[in-house]
Write an enzyme that holds these catalytic residues in place. Structure first.
Site, mmCIF file in Angstrom:
data_model
loop_
_atom_site.group_PDB
_atom_site.id
_atom_site.type_symbol
_atom_site.label_atom_id
_atom_site.label_comp_id
_atom_site.label_asym_id
_atom_site.label_seq_id
_atom_site.Cartn_x
_atom_site.Cartn_y
_atom_site.Cartn_z
ATOM 1 N N SER A 119 0.832 -1.196 0.000
ATOM 2 C CA SER A 119 0.000 0.000 0.000
ATOM 3 C C SER A 119 0.875 1.258 0.000
ATOM 4 C CB SER A 119 -0.961 -0.056 1.201
ATOM 5 O OG SER A 119 -2.023 0.863 1.044
ATOM 6 N N ASP A 173 -9.934 -5.277 -4.044
ATOM 7 C CA ASP A 173 -9.384 -4.179 -3.248
ATOM 8 C C ASP A 173 -10.249 -2.927 -3.404
ATOM 9 O OD1 ASP A 173 -7.806 -2.218 -2.001
ATOM 10 O OD2 ASP A 173 -5.927 -3.136 -2.669
ATOM 11 N N HIS A 204 -7.835 -5.652 0.255
ATOM 12 C CA HIS A 204 -6.578 -4.920 0.488
ATOM 13 C C HIS A 204 -5.783 -5.655 1.568
ATOM 14 C CE1 HIS A 204 -4.094 -1.398 -0.109
ATOM 15 N NE2 HIS A 204 -4.104 -1.111 1.176
#
Length: 223
Positions: A119, A173, A204
């Protein structure tokens, strides 16, 4: 920001380290979030890889009502074109440079160092790796995007123009849409980067199956 301010969790191999993976966590997490992944990689008992999981500094994050949390940069909006605060990205790049230099000074050559991240951490690892002035072993960008959204960073360096890049993304996600990762992938492919893409049936996060794929990729880069 100095290296001293970048605290970290370090997982040493049983023998002298000859290579290194620097793995950056996502927004609001810490190095402790990914440190437990090392045993699950099922590496040989005599592997020579040092794993470093640095903690991002605390900073106010605009999209979270200005709450202070561990973040590699501020996120100003969910709009991909205005998401990453570039001043923060550059600060984190400088911290990552210092951490890489520390490993080089300890005797591990740059070409035996992988930059990895999930991320936000993936954004910084990808951005830094593409611009870094010495050859790296690889760049791993998990569930992330480019801070410039629809263009590659300025200051790309020839040193890593042929470095292997691994991109993974979750097909479900909702935090970082897969289209954002695909946009980065398209830009990298257009510039002939050696990028490998694989998506997984996940949100995610990371999956056990994915972790085993990552382990194989790490071993291949550091062989």
């Amino acid at each position: 920001m100095t290296t001293a301010s970048l605290e970290r969790i370090t997982v040493e191999p049983k023998v002298n380290a000859q290579s290194c993976v620097i793995w950056l966590h996502g927004l609001g997490d810490s190095g402790a979030g990914f440190a437990p992944i090392v045993p699950t990689l099922n590496l040989p008992s005599d592997h020579t890889i040092r794993f470093i999981f640095p903690h991002a500094p605390d900073r106010a994050v605009t999209i979270n009502q200005g709450y202070v949390m561990k973040a590699w940069y501020d996120i100003k909006s969910m709009d991909l074109h205005n998401r990453a605060d570039m001043e923060g990205v550059l600060e984190s790049e400088a911290s990552l440079h210092a951490l890489i230099d520390e490993q080089i000074n300890s005797g591990i050559p740059s070409e035996k160092i992988i930059l990895a991240g999930f991320s936000q951490g993936g954004v910084v690892s990808l951005f830094t790796g593409l611009r870094y002035h010495k050859k790296l072993a690889g760049i791993m960008a998990l569930s992330c995007y480019l801070p410039n959204a629809d263009k590659l960073p300025d200051g790309l360096h020839e040193a890593n123009s042929k470095t292997n890049i691994l991109q993974n993304h979750g097909e479900q996600d909702e935090v970082v849409l897969m289209s954002a990762g695909k946009m980065a992938n398209k830009l990298l492919l257009e510039q002939n980067y050696n990028v490998e893409w694989k998506s997984y049936n996940m949100p995610h996060s990371v999956l056990p199956e994915q972790i085993q794929d990552i382990a194989q990729w790490i071993k291949k880069q550091l062989n």
